[in-house]
Design an enzyme around this catalytic site. Structure first.
Site, mmCIF file in Angstrom:
data_model
loop_
_atom_site.group_PDB
_atom_site.id
_atom_site.type_symbol
_atom_site.label_atom_id
_atom_site.label_comp_id
_atom_site.label_asym_id
_atom_site.label_seq_id
_atom_site.Cartn_x
_atom_site.Cartn_y
_atom_site.Cartn_z
ATOM 1 N N TYR A 99 33.656 57.764 37.606
ATOM 2 C CA TYR A 99 32.353 57.387 38.042
ATOM 3 C C TYR A 99 31.563 58.500 38.034
ATOM 4 O O TYR A 99 31.754 59.218 38.560
ATOM 5 C CB TYR A 99 32.499 56.538 39.274
ATOM 6 N N ASP A 171 39.827 57.322 44.618
ATOM 7 C CA ASP A 171 38.831 56.280 44.950
ATOM 8 C C ASP A 171 39.237 54.882 44.339
ATOM 9 O O ASP A 171 40.230 54.541 43.826
ATOM 10 C CB ASP A 171 37.665 56.720 43.760
ATOM 11 N N LYS A 196 30.629 47.601 47.807
ATOM 12 C CA LYS A 196 30.904 46.979 47.371
ATOM 13 C C LYS A 196 32.147 45.884 47.341
ATOM 14 O O LYS A 196 31.933 45.387 49.047
ATOM 15 C CB LYS A 196 32.173 48.205 46.196
#
Length: 375
Positions: A99, A171, A196
């Site tokens: 990310y 993650d 999320k």
């Protein structure tokens, strides 16, 4: 009790009113006892702890089979606290397609403190081991990766990390504990952007770290949470606990829809490539089969035949897929990642990242069908 039952029934707040749903405790401060020193209710100031935050952290720890959890105001706040637990001169290995904001944090916030990192293709185990330096302390994983959906062999990376006395962070935002539990595979810390899928409705900002063991690093990060104050509000904690009650109901629909949409797009002549671990064409599909249960998640990326213009035209022609940042909500989203990450991003110009919602799959496929006819 089974997973879905525990999420709904365990660690809820009981206040004596008989309320079926947990109340929101908005108070920032709590009364001392008669001795003027102790706090009979167990809380004294909401930056340090709060009943709603305590309930949330207990639920998240159990969902990931962890020993304990520390929650934060955002996923990046959670990541930042991991990096703050390091010391000057430490070296980190992170995925080459991580990310993009993780790289930004390390470049803009921690480089001045002497923390360095190496980008490595996490699917190349020999490359990971080769990148380890004498001062390497952390191997950071992200699987599936954002936005190229590479799948990391978690157990293999954990073995390498233990061999070299490194700790590991995974993650798990995209896989969620519904599909993968990194703690069960040996990972020391599991990270979530609770914004999320755990939130699931695009209306909560939050993050969390779940620890395999309540060790010294956990104690350090817990202290950073309390002193630094990057904590979620009681309302956000309450709202997230509310969202978790439908988590097990939502996740199979995300995955089933994503699989069907990926299959449709893979066969379309205007799509160059579909990146989804559930497809047999995915290069790490066998690893996904090994470490993902109950499906392969609700995220996929596509490479549109053409350039940036072609990708943006497709995103604009869709009606049900909103062109917006973020992911994991019940509504379907699509995003051109290169334009949000900037020119330094390694993401391809013709890549679109898709968060597949829980709408009827027939409508989602029809939306892509009409949009593809326009480009």
């Amino acid at each position: 009790m089974e997973f879905s039952t525990r999420i709904i029934h365990e660690d809820n707040i009981k206040d004596g009113s008989g309320a079926v749903m947990s109340p929101i405790i908005l108070s920032t401060t709590f009364e001392r006892g008669e001795d003027g020193i102790n706090y009979p209710g167990g809380y004294f100031y909401s930056r340090y702890d709060n009943p709603n935050r305590n309930a949330l952290e207990n639920k998240l720890a159990k969902m990931e089979n962890g020993a304990t959890c520390v929650s934060f105001a955002s996923g990046l706040a959670a990541a930042t606290n991991v990096f703050q637990s390091l010391k000057s001169g430490d070296h980190i290995i992170i995925p080459d397609d991580t990310y993009f904001s993780i790289r930004s944090i390390l470049d803009q916030m921690f480089a001045a403190f002497g923390i360095r990192y190496t980008l490595v293709d996490m699917t190349d185990l020999a490359g990971v081991e080769k990148a380890i330096q004498p001062n390497t302390v952390l191997i950071w994983m992200e699987t599936p990766s954002n936005p190229s959906l590479k799948i990391t062999d978690i157990e293999a990376i954990v073995r390498i990390a233990k061999k070299h006395n490194c700790f590991t962070v995974a993650d798990n935002t995209w896989a969620t504990p519904f599909y993968t539990k990194p703690t069960d595979l040996g990972v020391d810390i599991t990270l979530h952007s609770t914004t999320k899928y755990l939130g699931g409705h695009s209306d909560i900002l939050g993050g969390a770290l779940i620890f395999k063991n309540a060790d010294e690093r956990y104690e350090r990060i817990r202290a950073f949470q309390k002193l630094g104050g990057a904590v979620p509000s009681p309302y956000d904690c309450w709202l997230l606990c509310r969202s978790l009650t439908t988590f097990v109901a939502r996740m199979p629909i995300h995955s089933n829809n994503a699989m069907q949409l990926a299959s449709y797009l893979e066969a379309h002549p205007k799509i160059e490539r579909v990146l989804y671990p559930g497809l047999t064409s995915h290069p790490q599909h066998p690893i996904a089969v090994k470490q993902m249960q109950n499906g392969y998640g609700g995220m996929l990326s596509i490479l549109v035949k053409g350039d940036r213009s072609s990708a943006l035209k497709l995103a604009d022609a869709l009606n049900l897929f909103t062109h917006a940042t973020s992911l994991g909500g019940v509504e379907s989203l699509i995003e051109h990642r290169k334009s949000i990450e900037g020119e330094a991003s390694p993401t391809a110009d013709n890549l679109l990242r898709i968060s597949v919602g829980i709408e009827d799959i027939k409508d989602l496929v029809e939306d892509f069908k009409q949009a593809l006819e326009k480009i």
